[in-house]
Design an enzyme around this catalytic site. Structure first.
Site, PDB file in Angstrom:
ATOM      1  N   CYS A  61      -4.774  -3.040   4.109  1.00 53.05           N
ATOM      2  CA  CYS A  61      -4.386  -2.542   5.430  1.00 53.05           C
ATOM      3  C   CYS A  61      -5.475  -2.663   6.492  1.00 53.05           C
ATOM      4  O   CYS A  61      -5.801  -3.756   6.941  1.00 53.05           O
ATOM      5  CB  CYS A  61      -3.882  -1.108   5.302  1.00 53.05           C
ATOM      6  SG  CYS A  61      -2.781  -0.608   6.653  1.00 53.05           S
ATOM      7  N   GLU A  72       0.842  -1.191   0.000  1.00 51.40           N
ATOM      8  CA  GLU A  72       0.000   0.000   0.000  1.00 51.40           C
ATOM      9  C   GLU A  72       0.879   1.244   0.000  1.00 51.40           C
ATOM     10  O   GLU A  72       1.917   1.295   0.679  1.00 51.40           O
ATOM     11  CB  GLU A  72      -0.891  -0.005   1.238  1.00 51.40           C
ATOM     12  CG  GLU A  72      -1.799   1.212   1.363  1.00 51.40           C
ATOM     13  CD  GLU A  72      -2.546   1.242   2.683  1.00 51.40           C
ATOM     14  OE1 GLU A  72      -3.641   1.829   2.701  1.00 51.40           O
ATOM     15  OE2 GLU A  72      -2.030   0.704   3.686  1.00 51.40           O
ATOM     16  N   LYS A 121     -10.444   0.888  -1.239  1.00 55.29           N
ATOM     17  CA  LYS A 121     -10.350   0.576   0.197  1.00 55.29           C
ATOM     18  C   LYS A 121     -11.587   1.035   0.951  1.00 55.29           C
ATOM     19  O   LYS A 121     -12.009   2.193   0.866  1.00 55.29           O
ATOM     20  CB  LYS A 121      -9.100   1.233   0.776  1.00 55.29           C
ATOM     21  CG  LYS A 121      -8.834   0.908   2.237  1.00 55.29           C
ATOM     22  CD  LYS A 121      -7.545   1.586   2.684  1.00 55.29           C
ATOM     23  CE  LYS A 121      -7.235   1.302   4.130  1.00 55.29           C
ATOM     24  NZ  LYS A 121      -6.001   2.002   4.562  1.00 55.29           N
TER      25      LYS A 121
END
Length: 524
Positions: free
Chosen positions: A210, A75, A177
């Site tokens: 993440c 990321e 995300k």
């Protein structure tokens, strides 16, 4: 709904066929923009990004030489972090939806303007004949039919985005995300995206980023769909003693019975390191320690293909660990007074949560500690321990974590304390010498429990035995530690209690996974 496969009874045999594939993750020492909050031109942004892409190119070549079939980059690895909404604008590219149209940026570069990064990634995958996943920022104009309330004031959405390319350069997946971590420059998608793509060598992969790994959507949703292989670019700042990178990413792999391809950034100043290729049966990982040079690391492993689970395979175990053990016989345990009455409980902060602890002082024993109605039970025997040098405690927490994210937990953990005082229990520790054989267990009010054993020099171990019984009882048994014990943990996520919670405190702006803290300015 397909039941969540929580724990495996043993690890001696895989649940897949004989098929394997070669995967790689690259932990990238990122080249950062020194002034990310100052807007730059598109040309300046490209000069910066090409420096990181040059490193990606070299690593893709190395991966190809080792027969890698799928390569994952971290990321923020191309552009960096800590941008404002306006300062990141020069870095944005509009990424078409591969579910709506077919596009190969390498062979059709003229179809869209300002897609230089997409083109280079596509050509990288094509040149080295491998599937490639990278993370980059995406700009999507608000559709004409969008209600004004859902469209940002500047008329565009900006997303933290994974892109996946096939071995011929085709763009095969785009994921925005869902769970942002105080990312000022990005928007949460208007609707949840659950994105997968298929490969000829290993079947289906799912995409998360993440902070997503701590929440039900989309990570657990993918698992419930039967997806057994998750690709996980991350910019993870380590938080001991429970959420070190490889510790939790490996724990998720075990608890969810999936493969996790975890690619992290490397930045010692920001406590960022730790990448791995984790399956329910094996772990290939790298975690830099203080004396290591700050450099990138390519991890390569041949791993089994995990096929989608059939419903009949997903029935959870109803067996329990024996009540007898080498550390406490059934008879002696029954005759012993209540551990809680013998060993006083105290409260100390761990990961900003008020854990209830009991000290582990004897050579062997049977301990219990409770936080309200939630109790943790430990049977143990020290095999190496110097009380004059290291103090340990058994901790329990049941409640809502509220610092840098809000989510409901039930946690049992054995931890090495930072000093010889009880008040130091729960603080960060990176090294340990003491070893114990143990059985750690608790009855959880959730099916989602993630087990981990972290030892000296930041290594993860495979527990000998993990079981889940009817009624929520989870047990982890382990012996013959290879290094001193830092943490043994059963980390329960109470996703069903997250409803209505705000995941984050908007009074602080932090890039993904706790990278840089900036106080929000308040104008009077």
């Amino acid at each position: 709904m397909l039941p969540f496969v929580l724990l495996l009874v043993c690890f001696g045999v895989t649940d897949s066929t004989e098929r394997t594939y070669v995967a790689a993750v690259y932990e990238h020492r990122i080249i950062l923009n020194p002034e990310p909050r100052v807007p730059v031109s598109r040309a300046e942004a490209l000069i910066h990004m090409q420096k990181n892409l040059d490193i990606y190119e070299k690593q893709a070549a190395k991966a190809a030489q080792q027969g890698v079939q799928i390569l994952v980059f971290p990321e923020d690895g191309i552009h960096g972090f800590n941008f404002t909404r306006s300062s990141i604008f020069g870095y944005l590219e509009t990424i078409p939806d591969p579910q709506q149209e077919s596009w190969n940026p390498c062979t059709e570069p003229g179809r869209y303007n300002n897609t230089e990064v997409l083109q280079r990634l596509s050509c990288m995958a094509r040149r080295y004949n491998l599937y490639l996943v990278a993370n980059m920022p995406d700009l999507q104009p608000c559709p004409l039919g969008t209600a004004p309330s859902s469209c940002p004031p500047d008329g565009r959405w900006q997303f933290n985005t994974n892109v996946a390319f096939s071995s011929d350069g085709q763009l095969v997946a785009r994921y925005h995300k869902q769970n942002l971590y105080f990312e000022e420059s990005f928007d949460t998608p208007p609707k949840l995206e659950v994105i997968t793509f298929d490969t000829p060598f290993a079947g289906k992969f799912g995409l998360i980023i993440c902070f997503d790994i701590l929440f039900h959507d989309p990570a657990v949703t993918l698992v419930k769909m039967g997806v057994r292989q998750l690709i996980f670019p991350t910019a993870w700042m380590n938080e001991l003693p429970l959420l070190d990178s490889i510790q939790f990413h490996r724990a998720f792999s075990l608890g969810a019975n999936v493969t996790v391809l975890s690619a992290n950034l490397r930045n010692d100043h920001l406590i960022m390191t730790g990448s791995g290729i984790f399956t329910p049966f094996s772990a290939t990982s790298h975690h830099a320690v203080n004396e290591d040079l700050e450099e990138g690391r390519l991890l390569v492993a041949e791993i089994p293909v995990l096929d989608p689970l059939e419903v009949k395979e997903a029935v959870e175990s109803t067996s329990t660990l024996p009540t007898e053990s080498a550390y406490c016989t059934q008879e002696s345990c029954a005759d012993s007074p209540s551990p809680a009455s013998v060993y006083p409980t105290f409260t100390a902060s761990m990961m900003h949560d008020p854990f209830k602890f009991v000290l582990i002082n004897e050579a062997e024993g049977d301990l219990k500690v409770c936080d309200g109605a939630f109790c943790c039970h430990l049977q143990y025997k020290w095999t190496a321990h110097d009380q004059q040098k290291e103090l340990y405690a058994l901790g329990a927490f049941a409640g809502t974590h509220t610092v840098n994210g809000r989510y409901a937990l039930q946690v049992c953990a054995v931890v090495r304390c930072a000093g010889l005082e009880a008040s130091s229990c729960g603080q960060q520790v990176k090294e340990a010498e003491s070893k114990m054989d143990f059985l750690l267990e608790a009855t959880f009010q959730t099916d989602y429990v993630y087990p981990s054993v972290l030892v000296n020099r930041m290594l993860v171990e495979q527990p000998e035995k993990l079981e889940k019984a009817a009624g929520g009882k989870v047990a982890m048994k382990h012996s013959n530690l290879s290094g001193g014990l830092i943490t043994a943990c059963l980390y329960g996520r109470m996703y069903h209690l997250d409803n209505g919670m705000s995941h984050l405190d908007n009074g602080i702006i932090i890039t993904c996974c706790g990278i840089i803290f900036i106080l929000k300015l308040i104008s009077e």
